[in-house]
Design a protein around this motif. Structure first.
Motif, PDB file in Angstrom:
ATOM      1  N   GLU A  27     -17.113 -14.181  -7.512  1.00  0.00           N
ATOM      2  CA  GLU A  27     -18.289 -13.325  -7.637  1.00  0.00           C
ATOM      3  C   GLU A  27     -19.445 -14.044  -8.320  1.00  0.00           C
ATOM      4  O   GLU A  27     -20.606 -13.900  -7.927  1.00  0.00           O
ATOM      5  N   GLU A  28     -19.143 -14.851  -9.336  1.00  0.00           N
ATOM      6  CA  GLU A  28     -20.204 -15.568 -10.057  1.00  0.00           C
ATOM      7  C   GLU A  28     -20.947 -16.543  -9.148  1.00  0.00           C
ATOM      8  O   GLU A  28     -22.158 -16.757  -9.311  1.00  0.00           O
ATOM      9  N   VAL A  29     -20.233 -17.111  -8.183  1.00  0.00           N
ATOM     10  CA  VAL A  29     -20.852 -18.043  -7.234  1.00  0.00           C
ATOM     11  C   VAL A  29     -21.667 -17.278  -6.195  1.00  0.00           C
ATOM     12  O   VAL A  29     -22.790 -17.668  -5.843  1.00  0.00           O
ATOM     13  N   GLN A  30     -21.112 -16.174  -5.706  1.00  0.00           N
ATOM     14  CA  GLN A  30     -21.845 -15.360  -4.739  1.00  0.00           C
ATOM     15  C   GLN A  30     -23.177 -14.889  -5.308  1.00  0.00           C
ATOM     16  O   GLN A  30     -24.180 -14.811  -4.598  1.00  0.00           O
ATOM     17  N   LYS A  31     -23.205 -14.603  -6.618  1.00  0.00           N
ATOM     18  CA  LYS A  31     -24.410 -14.063  -7.227  1.00  0.00           C
ATOM     19  C   LYS A  31     -25.549 -15.079  -7.317  1.00  0.00           C
ATOM     20  O   LYS A  31     -26.722 -14.698  -7.350  1.00  0.00           O
ATOM     21  N   ASN A 246     -19.657   3.765  -4.195  1.00  0.00           N
ATOM     22  CA  ASN A 246     -19.219   5.145  -3.962  1.00  0.00           C
ATOM     23  C   ASN A 246     -17.928   5.216  -3.150  1.00  0.00           C
ATOM     24  O   ASN A 246     -17.409   6.310  -2.896  1.00  0.00           O
ATOM     25  N   LYS A 247     -17.406   4.063  -2.731  1.00  0.00           N
ATOM     26  CA  LYS A 247     -16.163   4.034  -1.959  1.00  0.00           C
ATOM     27  C   LYS A 247     -15.101   3.258  -2.726  1.00  0.00           C
ATOM     28  O   LYS A 247     -15.406   2.467  -3.618  1.00  0.00           O
ATOM     29  N   GLN A 248     -13.832   3.488  -2.362  1.00  0.00           N
ATOM     30  CA  GLN A 248     -12.714   2.822  -3.027  1.00  0.00           C
ATOM     31  C   GLN A 248     -12.117   1.749  -2.129  1.00  0.00           C
ATOM     32  O   GLN A 248     -11.905   1.975  -0.927  1.00  0.00           O
ATOM     33  N   PHE A 249     -11.828   0.578  -2.720  1.00  0.00           N
ATOM     34  CA  PHE A 249     -11.260  -0.536  -1.971  1.00  0.00           C
ATOM     35  C   PHE A 249     -10.062  -1.103  -2.725  1.00  0.00           C
ATOM     36  O   PHE A 249     -10.129  -1.343  -3.926  1.00  0.00           O
ATOM     37  N   PHE A 250      -8.956  -1.302  -1.984  1.00  0.00           N
ATOM     38  CA  PHE A 250      -7.749  -1.860  -2.564  1.00  0.00           C
ATOM     39  C   PHE A 250      -7.322  -3.080  -1.755  1.00  0.00           C
ATOM     40  O   PHE A 250      -7.477  -3.114  -0.526  1.00  0.00           O
ATOM     41  N   LEU A 251      -6.780  -4.080  -2.453  1.00  0.00           N
ATOM     42  CA  LEU A 251      -6.306  -5.281  -1.778  1.00  0.00           C
ATOM     43  C   LEU A 251      -4.907  -5.027  -1.229  1.00  0.00           C
ATOM     44  O   LEU A 251      -4.037  -4.502  -1.932  1.00  0.00           O
ATOM     45  N   LEU A 252      -4.686  -5.389   0.018  1.00  0.00           N
ATOM     46  CA  LEU A 252      -3.410  -5.118   0.679  1.00  0.00           C
ATOM     47  C   LEU A 252      -2.238  -5.829   0.015  1.00  0.00           C
ATOM     48  O   LEU A 252      -1.129  -5.288  -0.073  1.00  0.00           O
ATOM     49  N   HIS A 253      -2.469  -7.064  -0.450  1.00  0.00           N
ATOM     50  CA  HIS A 253      -1.379  -7.870  -1.005  1.00  0.00           C
ATOM     51  C   HIS A 253      -1.936  -8.726  -2.141  1.00  0.00           C
ATOM     52  O   HIS A 253      -3.001  -9.332  -1.985  1.00  0.00           O
ATOM     53  N   PRO A 254      -1.251  -8.799  -3.282  1.00  0.00           N
ATOM     54  CA  PRO A 254      -1.767  -9.568  -4.425  1.00  0.00           C
ATOM     55  C   PRO A 254      -1.889 -11.066  -4.141  1.00  0.00           C
ATOM     56  O   PRO A 254      -2.600 -11.778  -4.858  1.00  0.00           O
ATOM     57  N   GLY A 255      -1.194 -11.529  -3.113  1.00  0.00           N
ATOM     58  CA  GLY A 255      -1.244 -12.951  -2.774  1.00  0.00           C
ATOM     59  C   GLY A 255      -2.436 -13.346  -1.914  1.00  0.00           C
ATOM     60  O   GLY A 255      -2.581 -14.514  -1.543  1.00  0.00           O
ATOM     61  N   LEU A 256      -3.302 -12.392  -1.610  1.00  0.00           N
ATOM     62  CA  LEU A 256      -4.456 -12.692  -0.766  1.00  0.00           C
ATOM     63  C   LEU A 256      -5.579 -13.347  -1.589  1.00  0.00           C
ATOM     64  O   LEU A 256      -6.684 -12.828  -1.731  1.00  0.00           O
ATOM     65  N   VAL A 257      -5.241 -14.492  -2.116  1.00  0.00           N
ATOM     66  CA  VAL A 257      -6.176 -15.288  -2.921  1.00  0.00           C
ATOM     67  C   VAL A 257      -6.105 -16.729  -2.419  1.00  0.00           C
ATOM     68  O   VAL A 257      -5.040 -17.350  -2.463  1.00  0.00           O
ATOM     69  N   CYS A 258      -7.223 -17.241  -1.935  1.00  0.00           N
ATOM     70  CA  CYS A 258      -7.259 -18.629  -1.455  1.00  0.00           C
ATOM     71  C   CYS A 258      -7.595 -19.545  -2.635  1.00  0.00           C
ATOM     72  O   CYS A 258      -8.729 -19.520  -3.133  1.00  0.00           O
ATOM     73  N   PRO A 259      -6.642 -20.356  -3.093  1.00  0.00           N
ATOM     74  CA  PRO A 259      -6.896 -21.218  -4.258  1.00  0.00           C
ATOM     75  C   PRO A 259      -8.010 -22.226  -4.025  1.00  0.00           C
ATOM     76  O   PRO A 259      -8.735 -22.581  -4.958  1.00  0.00           O
ATOM     77  N   ASN A 260      -8.165 -22.678  -2.789  1.00  0.00           N
ATOM     78  CA  ASN A 260      -9.227 -23.642  -2.490  1.00  0.00           C
ATOM     79  C   ASN A 260     -10.608 -23.004  -2.590  1.00  0.00           C
ATOM     80  O   ASN A 260     -11.556 -23.603  -3.089  1.00  0.00           O
ATOM     81  N   MET A 261     -10.733 -21.773  -2.102  1.00  0.00           N
ATOM     82  CA  MET A 261     -12.009 -21.065  -2.188  1.00  0.00           C
ATOM     83  C   MET A 261     -12.375 -20.751  -3.637  1.00  0.00           C
ATOM     84  O   MET A 261     -13.553 -20.646  -3.973  1.00  0.00           O
ATOM     85  N   LYS A 262     -11.358 -20.610  -4.490  1.00  0.00           N
ATOM     86  CA  LYS A 262     -11.609 -20.238  -5.879  1.00  0.00           C
ATOM     87  C   LYS A 262     -11.870 -21.445  -6.781  1.00  0.00           C
ATOM     88  O   LYS A 262     -12.088 -21.294  -7.981  1.00  0.00           O
ATOM     89  N   LYS A 263     -11.844 -22.649  -6.223  1.00  0.00           N
ATOM     90  CA  LYS A 263     -12.095 -23.839  -7.037  1.00  0.00           C
ATOM     91  C   LYS A 263     -13.550 -23.937  -7.483  1.00  0.00           C
ATOM     92  O   LYS A 263     -13.856 -24.461  -8.547  1.00  0.00           O
ATOM     93  N   THR A 264     -14.459 -23.447  -6.668  1.00  0.00           N
ATOM     94  CA  THR A 264     -15.882 -23.556  -6.971  1.00  0.00           C
ATOM     95  C   THR A 264     -16.294 -22.538  -8.026  1.00  0.00           C
ATOM     96  O   THR A 264     -16.044 -21.343  -7.883  1.00  0.00           O
ATOM     97  N   ARG A 265     -16.939 -23.045  -9.091  1.00  0.00           N
ATOM     98  CA  ARG A 265     -17.428 -22.189 -10.159  1.00  0.00           C
ATOM     99  C   ARG A 265     -18.913 -22.464 -10.376  1.00  0.00           C
ATOM    100  O   ARG A 265     -19.486 -23.363  -9.756  1.00  0.00           O
ATOM    101  N   LEU A 266     -19.528 -21.705 -11.266  1.00  0.00           N
ATOM    102  CA  LEU A 266     -20.948 -21.931 -11.539  1.00  0.00           C
ATOM    103  C   LEU A 266     -21.192 -23.370 -11.974  1.00  0.00           C
ATOM    104  O   LEU A 266     -22.179 -23.994 -11.571  1.00  0.00           O
ATOM    105  N   GLU A 267     -20.289 -23.913 -12.794  1.00  0.00           N
ATOM    106  CA  GLU A 267     -20.435 -25.292 -13.246  1.00  0.00           C
ATOM    107  C   GLU A 267     -20.408 -26.265 -12.071  1.00  0.00           C
ATOM    108  O   GLU A 267     -21.108 -27.275 -12.080  1.00  0.00           O
ATOM    109  N   SER A 268     -19.602 -25.941 -11.065  1.00  0.00           N
ATOM    110  CA  SER A 268     -19.513 -26.798  -9.878  1.00  0.00           C
ATOM    111  C   SER A 268     -20.845 -26.834  -9.142  1.00  0.00           C
ATOM    112  O   SER A 268     -21.303 -27.893  -8.692  1.00  0.00           O
ATOM    113  N   VAL A 269     -21.470 -25.655  -8.994  1.00  0.00           N
ATOM    114  CA  VAL A 269     -22.758 -25.555  -8.309  1.00  0.00           C
ATOM    115  C   VAL A 269     -23.822 -26.316  -9.087  1.00  0.00           C
ATOM    116  O   VAL A 269     -24.645 -27.047  -8.513  1.00  0.00           O
ATOM    117  N   TYR A 270     -23.791 -26.172 -10.417  1.00  0.00           N
ATOM    118  CA  TYR A 270     -24.756 -26.884 -11.275  1.00  0.00           C
ATOM    119  C   TYR A 270     -24.602 -28.400 -11.110  1.00  0.00           C
ATOM    120  O   TYR A 270     -25.593 -29.119 -10.927  1.00  0.00           O
TER     121      TYR A 270
END
Length: 301
Positions: A27-31, A246-270
């Motif tokens: 989320e911090e990167v999307q922002k 105003n709507k509710q959203f739930f993740l189907l499975h707790p494993g739906l996390v891509c570790p490669n996509m999560k490597k990028t952080r604000l510090e990475s962008v900087y």
């Protein structure tokens, strides 16, 4: 974090850069991104970019794609080790062997593939346009690589085609099993279950809707329903919750996390903007042919 965000904005202006972020990013990167979306949307933006520098917050094949469609631009991947296991499940040599077994059959390659594989293909596709791309081909037989689950989904939508599939899959989406869908049905009986076509066909068959990340978001936006279970990478849930509080959203499975996509952080962008790292290069022997493959996709859609 606020100071870091300000520095990123300053450097972006100084470098004449645009920041693109995939829906699966933190989320911090999307922002801090100028644009957030799926592979197809970001590919079009990269092709039409007016800036000198593209900072691609995603994984390597995405940054490669941006470089292929914008060869004169400087393309930066903030985390050099952000790869894609699915893209790595096929090689150019493996595809050449498959093509030799089916001479004359056109190859549609999923955008989740390397520049070398794109260079060996006839036309590219994304999960958002795969059905349209395959349907546009005059041939009855089509080779589809590398995601066999997406290929199976496409084959069911284009019944007049015979698809020859490569045995590849997304390791994140593959974690979801039919029992997971049945369990959330019991937990949230009124919820609509929206699933990405990279999931197993048996899982997709239990969904209320199957589509790309952008299609899942659009479905939730247009639906009169208020509760949804999301069967794709968790980054999409963050986007949905923020844009539709105003709507509710739930993740189907707790494993739906891509570790490669999560490597990028604000510090990475900087660091990418400050030190111009990590610059993406595509060898000329592949770049032109891969560009034609991507260009054909953009012409169709």
């Amino acid at each position: 974090m606020l100071e870091l965000t300000r520095e990123i904005q300053r450097l972006k202006q100084e470098r004449n850069a645009v920041i693109l972020a995939h829906n699966y990013q933190l989320e911090e990167v999307q922002k801090v991104a100028d644009y957030v979306g799926d592979s197809f949307y970001l590919s079009k933006l990269a092709a039409n970019s007016q800036q000198d520098v593209i900072v691609f917050c995603g994984v390597r094949f995405m940054a490669e794609t941006a470089k292929i469609v914008s060869p004169t631009k400087t393309v930066l991947l903030p985390e050099k080790d952000a790869g894609c296991p699915l893209a790595e499940m096929i090689t150019a040599e493996g595809l050449r062997i498959l093509k030799s077994q089916h001479p004359g059959v056109p190859v549609v390659c999923y955008i989740n593939s390397s520049a070398e594989v794109k260079a060996e293909s006839d036309i590219c596709c994304t999960s958002a346009n795969a059905v349209k791309i395959v349907a546009s081909l005059p041939d009855r037989k089509v080779i589809f690589v590398p995601d066999e689950n997406l290929g199976d989904y496409v084959a069911k939508q284009v019944s007049d085609k015979e698809l020859i599939l490569w045995k590849g899959h997304c390791v994140t989406h593959a974690k979801v099993q039919p029992k997971d869908v049945n369990q959330v049905r019991e937990l949230y009986p009124t919820a609509k279950i929206l699933i990405h076509p990279e999931c197993n066909p048996a899982v997709a068959a239990l969904a209320d809707f199957v589509g790309s990340t952008s299609e899942i978001i659009r479905y939730a936006q247009l639906s009169e329903e208020s509760t949804f279970v999301i069967g794709t990478e968790m980054g999409v849930v963050c986007t949905l919750k923020e844009t539709m509080p105003n709507k509710q959203f739930f993740l189907l499975h707790p494993g739906l996390v891509c570790p490669n996509m999560k490597k990028t952080r604000l510090e990475s962008v900087y660091r990418a903007l400050q030190d111009q790292q990590y610059e993406i290069h595509v060898e000329s022997e592949y770049a032109l042919r891969a560009q034609l493959t991507l260009q054909r996709m953009l012409e169709v859609v």
